[in-house]
Design an enzyme around this catalytic site. Structure first.
Site: not given
Ligand code: DOR
Ligand code: ZN
Length: 449
Positions: A90, A120, A180, A207, A260, A306, A333, A337
């Site tokens: 992040r 990302n 991804d 992904h 994943h 995901n 993974d 959050h």
């Molecule tokens: O659960 C997930 N979180 N899957 C993803 O593909 C992205 C990731 C995220 O960046 O939070």
């Molecule tokens: Zn990921």
């Protein structure tokens, strides 16, 4: 030198002897593979490369040489440091969830020597400037490791339209490319990323999720999604893109690594591809080995991830996949959050599980249940990722990097924010009492915690 006595490793009681510095390395006659090491260690502190501690010997009953520190490790389990090829830190842009410093702290305490950070971020890691920023921050906060490897975005802004300047990103230090987080729709783009990446010796990591079948979905599609009244995405959405990638890989003769994997249907395709000799590897996470979709019953947003948690038959398939080696790599993974973001209705919260603090403890639970062995973990979380992602790893052979840790299998702890090194404790295991945690970690022969 340091001699660690009486640790458990692969079911045996062993001693481990390591060097600590360049002088001892010279004395032992350890060579220094300039190319290999330099590429990965140039940015980091003096406990790597020439200076770094190396493995001398691992066996039963080693007699301490002269001037050697001896440490008793009875009751602890020895592991080579883990390599996680799929995390999200992040940083830049969403540092309230995690930043490079806290992400690496979680990695350090989780037993990791190398982590590969997905692109990302905000802005997306789609140019060399961001790569340099990430590497510099990692080097400044963690000069002794764990090492951070920024993964280059496959497309600008992860939009799936235009390719990123992979040449300059490779030069800045990226060895892996991925979109991804945002699955690629255009097969033509996937092909070009594979070709362009391959020219630069970058591994394409994908992904897999059909974005049309997954549109608006918040969980797995099935009886439970119908009961909850939540739109689900079917497992075939994942398998469709796994199939696409395998066919492209076979056609172009370019390796691919599948992110994943969560379901039996994908595994069936991967098995058949491997049997044909396609250069495909795959990864999965502890949550797909322990939980099925029922974790999200009662709208538990911490179980929203995901790809989504599937059904128990898929969990069994994933376990078999790790055991048989069909799944090459274990990953977290790690997707932190904040609690505020997860404290909303299911359809409004982001996907993701914070994994670095709990991964090994959860895998150890599977060892206790007879599902996995320590050997499986070492193969899938150190050796295979080390080979496939071309980073130095410790196989406890003479001269290997002295990256290892001790795990205390009897230490009980509660999964909560206070006990996490990550900034975010969004995990379906929240509140549970788990057994076992990393207690001491050495990187390059230096005690980092
Ligand atoms: O659960 C997930 N979180 N899957 C993803 O593909 C992205 C990731 C995220 O960046 O939070
Ligand atoms: Zn990921």
């Amino acid at each position: 030198m340091i001699l660690f006595k009486n640790a458990a490793y692969l079911g045996k009681t062993v001693d481990l002897l390591i060097t600590e510095n360049a002088e001892e390395n010279t004395k032992m006659g350890f060579s220094f593979a300039e190319d290999d090491f330099h590429k990965h260690y140039q940015n980091y502190g003096s406990n790597y490369g020439k200076q770094g501690g190396r493995i001398v010997e691992l066996k039963e009953n080693i007699t301490a040489p002269e001037n050697c520190t001896v440490i008793d490790m009875a009751g602890k389990v020895l592991f080579p440091s883990l390599i996680d090829v799929h995390v999200h830190f992040r940083d830049p842009g969403m540092e309230w969830k995690e930043d490079i410093n806290t992400g690496l702290e979680a990695a350090l305490h989780g037993g990791y020597s190398h982590v590969f950070c997905m692109a990302n971020t905000s802005p997306v890691n789609d140019n060399a400037g961001i790569v340099r920023y990430m590497l510099e921050k990692a080097r400044n906060t963690h000069p002794h490791g764990p090492f951070l490897h920024p993964v280059a975005a496959a497309t600008l802004g992860l939009k799936g339209e235009a390719l990123t300047p992979l040449g300059e990103m490779a030069e800045a230090g990226c060895t892996v490319v991925s979109n991804d987080g945002v699955p690629l729709t255009s097969t033509e783009i996937v092909r070009r990323v594979m070709e362009y990446g391959s020219d630069l010796d970058m591994l394409f990591v994908d992904h897999c999720e059909d974005p049309f079948l997954a549109r608006g979905a918040h969980m797995n599609e099935g009886k439970l999604s119908a009961k909850l009244g939540v739109k689900g995405q079917p497992d075939i959405g994942e398998a469709l893109q796994v199939g696409r990638d395998i066919m492209l890989s076979e056609y172009l003769q370019i390796p691919v690594h599948i992110c994943h994997v969560s379901c039996r249907k994908s595994l069936d395709l991967i098995r058949r591809a491997k049997e044909r000799g396609v250069d495909v590897t795959a990864e999965t996470c502890p949550h797909y080995l322990l939980l099925d979709e029922n974790a999200i019953d009662n709208y538990n947003t911490n179980a929203k991830v995901n790809p989504p948690l599937r059904v128990w038959d898929d969990v069994l398939a994933m376990r078999e996949g790790v055991k048989s080696g069909l799944i090459d790599c274990l990953i977290t993974d790690h997707a932190p959050h904040s609690a505020q973001e997860k404290e909303n209705p299911l359809d409004m919260v982001p996907n993701g599980i914070s994994g670095l603090d709990t991964a090994l403890t959860l895998l150890w639970k599977l060892v206790g249940e007879g599902v996995l062995t320590q050997e499986d973990i070492v193969r899938a979380y150190t050796v295979n990722p080390g080979k496939r992602f071309k980073v130095p790893y410790n196989s406890f052979a003479k001269g290997d990097v002295a990256d290892f840790f001790f795990f205390d299998p009897s230490f009980e702890w509660v999964v909560n924010k206070e006990n996490f090194h990550s900034k975010s404790a969004n995990t379906p295991f929240l509140g549970q009492t788990l057994k076992g945690r990393v207690c001491t970690h050495y990187l390059g022969g230096k005690k980092v915690f």
